[in-house]
Scaffold this motif. Sequence first.
Motif, PDB file in Angstrom:
ATOM      1  N   SER A 170       0.635  -1.152   0.229  1.00 51.14           N
ATOM      2  CA  SER A 170      -0.202  -0.146  -0.009  1.00 51.14           C
ATOM      3  C   SER A 170       0.826   1.274  -0.020  1.00 51.14           C
ATOM      4  N   CYS A 171       0.393   2.031  -0.610  1.00 50.45           N
ATOM      5  CA  CYS A 171       1.153   3.501  -0.850  1.00 50.45           C
ATOM      6  C   CYS A 171      -0.006   4.374  -0.372  1.00 50.45           C
ATOM      7  N   ALA A 172       0.128   5.009   0.665  1.00 53.80           N
ATOM      8  CA  ALA A 172      -0.875   6.048   1.276  1.00 53.80           C
ATOM      9  C   ALA A 172      -0.492   7.258   1.100  1.00 53.80           C
ATOM     10  N   GLY A 173      -0.988   8.384   0.366  1.00 52.23           N
ATOM     11  CA  GLY A 173      -0.912   9.605   0.288  1.00 52.23           C
ATOM     12  C   GLY A 173      -1.571  10.622   1.484  1.00 52.23           C
ATOM     13  N   PHE A 224      -2.158  15.609  -0.425  1.00 55.60           N
ATOM     14  CA  PHE A 224      -2.910  16.183  -1.397  1.00 55.60           C
ATOM     15  C   PHE A 224      -3.579  14.703  -2.212  1.00 55.60           C
ATOM     16  N   SER A 225      -4.448  14.904  -3.002  1.00 58.11           N
ATOM     17  CA  SER A 225      -5.298  13.802  -3.483  1.00 58.11           C
ATOM     18  C   SER A 225      -4.218  13.040  -4.710  1.00 58.11           C
ATOM     19  N   LEU A 226      -4.001  11.440  -4.329  1.00 66.98           N
ATOM     20  CA  LEU A 226      -3.129  11.243  -5.332  1.00 66.98           C
ATOM     21  C   LEU A 226      -3.931  10.814  -6.700  1.00 66.98           C
ATOM     22  N   ASP A 227      -5.191  11.250  -6.866  1.00 63.58           N
ATOM     23  CA  ASP A 227      -6.023  11.258  -8.048  1.00 63.58           C
ATOM     24  C   ASP A 227      -5.103  12.300  -9.071  1.00 63.58           C
ATOM     25  N   TYR A 228      -4.374  13.287  -8.639  1.00 63.75           N
ATOM     26  CA  TYR A 228      -3.771  14.261  -9.601  1.00 63.75           C
ATOM     27  C   TYR A 228      -2.256  13.932  -9.697  1.00 63.75           C
ATOM     28  N   TYR A 229      -1.956  12.658  -9.439  1.00 60.32           N
ATOM     29  CA  TYR A 229      -0.544  12.456  -9.507  1.00 60.32           C
ATOM     30  C   TYR A 229      -0.448  10.823 -10.310  1.00 60.32           C
ATOM     31  N   HIS A 230       0.499  10.761 -11.112  1.00 59.74           N
ATOM     32  CA  HIS A 230       1.060   9.737 -11.628  1.00 59.74           C
ATOM     33  C   HIS A 230       1.727   9.153 -10.521  1.00 59.74           C
ATOM     34  N   THR A 289      -9.569   5.861  -4.617  1.00 59.51           N
ATOM     35  CA  THR A 289      -9.407   7.358  -4.163  1.00 59.51           C
ATOM     36  C   THR A 289      -9.895   7.481  -2.899  1.00 59.51           C
ATOM     37  N   ALA A 290     -11.110   6.843  -2.534  1.00 53.49           N
ATOM     38  CA  ALA A 290     -11.708   7.217  -1.214  1.00 53.49           C
ATOM     39  C   ALA A 290     -10.621   7.158  -0.015  1.00 53.49           C
ATOM     40  N   LYS A 291      -9.485   6.095  -0.186  1.00 52.81           N
ATOM     41  CA  LYS A 291      -8.608   6.054   0.766  1.00 52.81           C
ATOM     42  C   LYS A 291      -7.311   6.625   0.445  1.00 52.81           C
ATOM     43  N   ASN A 292      -7.401   7.299  -0.812  1.00 50.48           N
ATOM     44  CA  ASN A 292      -6.144   8.150  -1.185  1.00 50.48           C
ATOM     45  C   ASN A 292      -5.028   7.267  -0.948  1.00 50.48           C
ATOM     46  N   THR A 293      -5.164   6.156  -1.707  1.00 47.80           N
ATOM     47  CA  THR A 293      -3.936   5.042  -1.577  1.00 47.80           C
ATOM     48  C   THR A 293      -3.606   4.165  -2.916  1.00 47.80           C
TER      49      THR A 293
END
Length: 127
Positions: free
Chosen positions: A21-24, A27-33, A74-78
Amino acid sequence: QLQLVESGGGLVQPGGSLRLSCAGSGFSLDYYHTAWFRQAPGKEREKVSCTSAYGDYIDYADSVKGRFAISRDTAKNTVYLQMNSLKPEDTAVYYCAAVHLTVTTRCPPTQADFGSWGQGTQVTVSS
């Protein structure tokens, strides 16, 4: 600033499975490669897999195709890395890395392109 924290590493027998797991945070990881890299002792760091921002593009290293799967929650930003049929040669420290989608249009190829990194998690495949 985006912070990344990896977890899920450990000792597993050949043929076994692990999910990293990679938890961010920040910021939202949705905007990151977001990518997974690994570094084995005495070897250079290599890219294992990457998922583009919003998840519309995914790539894998040839050595893990068909065995590993990257995904987002997305919900877990992971971002996850499901690793199946593990081999001793998968033994390495696994790192999560990310780069904002405004920096590059899709998953970049090299570690130098990624600006945010986690601390790494050890994966050991051994009987």
